[in-house]
Design an enzyme around this catalytic site. Structure first.
Site, PDB file in Angstrom:
ATOM      1  N   TYR A 244     -62.602   5.971 -19.213  1.00  0.00           N
ATOM      2  CA  TYR A 244     -63.779   6.711 -19.801  1.00  0.00           C
ATOM      3  C   TYR A 244     -63.142   7.429 -20.952  1.00  0.00           C
ATOM      4  CZ  TYR A 244     -67.357  10.271 -20.173  1.00  0.00           C
ATOM      5  OH  TYR A 244     -68.598  11.084 -20.618  1.00  0.00           O
TER       6      TYR A 244
ATOM      7  N   ASP B  37     -55.423   8.208 -24.898  1.00  0.00           N
ATOM      8  CA  ASP B  37     -56.361   9.248 -24.509  1.00  0.00           C
ATOM      9  C   ASP B  37     -55.931  10.174 -23.487  1.00  0.00           C
ATOM     10  OD1 ASP B  37     -58.695  11.032 -23.708  1.00  0.00           O
ATOM     11  OD2 ASP B  37     -59.937   9.153 -23.689  1.00  0.00           O
TER      12      ASP B  37
ATOM     13  N   LYS C 239     -60.095  19.386 -22.452  1.00  0.00           N
ATOM     14  CA  LYS C 239     -59.690  19.845 -21.015  1.00  0.00           C
ATOM     15  C   LYS C 239     -58.506  21.100 -20.918  1.00  0.00           C
ATOM     16  CE  LYS C 239     -62.108  16.366 -18.693  1.00  0.00           C
ATOM     17  NZ  LYS C 239     -62.095  14.923 -18.756  1.00  0.00           N
TER      18      LYS C 239
HETATM   19  C1  LIG Z   1     -63.103  14.013 -19.662  1.00  0.00           C
HETATM   20  C2  LIG Z   1     -62.778  12.859 -20.793  1.00  0.00           C
HETATM   21  C3  LIG Z   1     -63.225  12.714 -21.853  1.00  0.00           C
HETATM   22  C4  LIG Z   1     -64.269  13.272 -22.575  1.00  0.00           C
HETATM   23  O1  LIG Z   1     -64.178  14.730 -22.700  1.00  0.00           O
HETATM   24  P1  LIG Z   1     -65.276  15.592 -22.728  1.00  0.00           P
HETATM   25  O2  LIG Z   1     -64.861  16.951 -23.045  1.00  0.00           O
HETATM   26  O3  LIG Z   1     -65.917  15.771 -21.606  1.00  0.00           O
HETATM   27  O4  LIG Z   1     -66.192  15.158 -23.970  1.00  0.00           O
HETATM   28  C5  LIG Z   1     -62.461  11.708 -22.850  1.00  0.00           C
HETATM   29  N1  LIG Z   1     -61.644  10.859 -22.227  1.00  0.00           N
HETATM   30  C6  LIG Z   1     -61.075  11.381 -21.004  1.00  0.00           C
HETATM   31  C7  LIG Z   1     -59.502  10.271 -20.337  1.00  0.00           C
HETATM   32  C8  LIG Z   1     -61.736  12.344 -19.926  1.00  0.00           C
HETATM   33  O5  LIG Z   1     -60.893  12.378 -19.106  1.00  0.00           O
END
Ligand SMILES: *Cc1c(COP(=O)(O)O)cnc(C)c1O
Length: 435
Positions: free
Chosen positions: A151, A246, A274
């Site tokens: 994701y 990511d 995060k």
């Molecule tokens: C949470 C997450 C996102 C998206 O971040 P948001 O701040 O919710 O837009 C993208 N990549 C990874 C791996 C994530 O865990």
């Protein structure tokens, strides 16, 4: 024993959810919060402190979500709150540069091996969206490779095979995402190095970037193998494609420098979110200076944000990174993460339940599947009905786990060994009644 049809949320949460559902789609501002995967009514939160959440019915719960990752220092950490209050008192947004942004940029560059230059944004989604655009702009190529079950936020071109939705090649997961938005996205199976090599042979010089979670948190905790990461590093280098880690979830979580530090493999670009915002809305993308200098106004790739580098969010992020650097929690988190993983494993074994436990440091998942889980193909066969009963049983016992089989749990440095052992004891009781 509570089941999904008689959820354990209290009367105040039930009333709050009724009201919220009249006002917001599904009653929430982000879908997982509605408890759709486990059924029932979500708990409405009043406040949080250290390792605990307190709901509006007065229940105290041990928190294993940590706002889905950011709260590695625990909730309402005194020094982070102080930094937020101080910053807010000087004005909440200027739309002009500040020295605090350079301070946070320096902290990120200092910590994350791949990052030579960085741009601050407002969320993880913005970070991945921007990184993909920069990678395409820098290479002049269109195609990207992503992996099923990874994701990357709700970016149109990345909303294909993103987590729990069907892992079908190039077919968008959501109405409203046009086939065009997904047509340059090639979806491959995670940890399958050979399919990546074959795809590069099939499309030489046409792939702008490979993006992945180096340790997936969004199909439950599924780490990449070192061999897989090494193959990605080699084929992208040979072909001139950009490798993007990511690390929105893993950055400052599995090590101060993220998964790239832990694995010793350096990508070309990294996305963060995060933890880097310390619980405030902040994301970042960065990487090699020659790539980042493609971004406007140094280069020509457009990316902007009215609230980007917001002084309050920057203060929270900067304080968090300073605390993580000066008093490293990572050895402790590895130790208690391992303790929890082993405890859950023993409890599920004792209950005679088909399962496996996977974790890296303070990210852990109990899969209701014999495993091991290397990719979405295996993750999707988990017993989700049993997971739902496990989840509600733990809520009743005062433990708040992620409300989906496909989300890793997160531990903070405020989770003591006693809290971990209390959690294991609760899991033993709940699991013994599930089989
Ligand atoms: C949470 C997450 C996102 C998206 O971040 P948001 O701040 O919710 O837009 C993208 N990549 C990874 C791996 C994530 O865990």
């Amino acid at each position: 024993m509570t089941t999904p049809s008689s959820p354990a949320a209290g009367p105040k949460s039930a009333a709050a959810f009724e009201r919220a559902r009249r006002l917001m789609p599904g009653g929430v501002n982000s879908p997982a919060r509605a408890f759709g995967a486990v059924g029932g009514t979500p708990l409405f939160i009043d406040h949080a402190e250290g390792p605990y959440l307190f709901d509006i019915d007065g229940n105290r719960l041990i928190d294993y979500i940590g706002s889905w990752g950011p709260m590695i220092l625990g909730h309402a950490h005194g020094e982070v709150i102080e930094a937020i209050v101080q910053a807010a008192g000087r004005g909440t947004s200027y739309g002009a540069p500040t020295e605090a942004e350079s301070q946070l940029a320096e902290q990120i560059i200092d910590a994350v091996p791949s990052v030579e230059k960085v741009r601050l944004v407002n969320s993880g989604t913005e970070a991945t969206m921007s990184a993909i655009r920069v990678a395409r702009g820098a290479t002049g190529r269109d195609k990207i490779i992503k992996f099923a079950g990874n994701y990357h936020g709700h970016v149109d071109s990345l909303l294909v095979a993103a987590g729990s939705a069907a892992a079908t090649l190039g077919v968008p997961d959501s109405p409203g995402v046009t086939p065009g938005a997904g047509q340059d996205t090639i979806v491959l199976s995670y940890n399958d190095a050979e399919s990546v090599q074959q795809t590069f042979q099939q499309y030489p010089g046409q792939i702008a970037a490979v993006i992945l979670e180096p340790i997936v948190g969004n199909m439950g905790c599924v780490p990449a193998t070192l061999e897989f990461l090494q193959t990605l590093r080699d084929v992208t280098t040979d072909d001139g494609a950009i490798l993007i880690f990511d690390e929105v979830m893993t950055g400052f979580r599995v090590a101060f420098g993220g998964a790239q530090e832990r694995f010793g493999i350096t990508p070309d670009m990294t996305t963060l979110g995060k933890i880097v915002g310390g619980g405030m809305p902040l994301g970042a993308y960065g990487g090699r200076a020659d790539i980042m200098d493609q971004v406007l106004p140094a280069g020509k790739v457009f990316q902007a944000g009215t609230l980007s580098g917001n002084p309050v969010a920057v203060a929270a992020g900067s304080a968090t990174l300073r605390l993580l650097k000066n008093d490293s929690p990572y050895a402790y988190l590895d130790m208690i993460g391992d303790r929890l993983a082993k405890g859950l494993d023993h409890a599920a074994t004792a209950a005679g339940i088909d399962h496996c436990v996977q974790g890296v440091g303070s990210m852990v998942t109990l899969f209701f599947h014999p495993g091991p889980v290397h990719s979405w193909n295996e993750a999707e066969h988990c017993d989700r009905e049993m997971f739902g009963r496990y989840f509600w049983g733990l809520i009743q016992a005062g433990v708040y786990m992620p409300c989906s089989q496909f989300e890793a749990l997160f531990i903070s440095r405020m989770h003591t060994e006693a809290i971990i052992d209390e959690t294991i004891a609760a899991a033993e009781r709940v699991l013994s009644q599930l089989a």
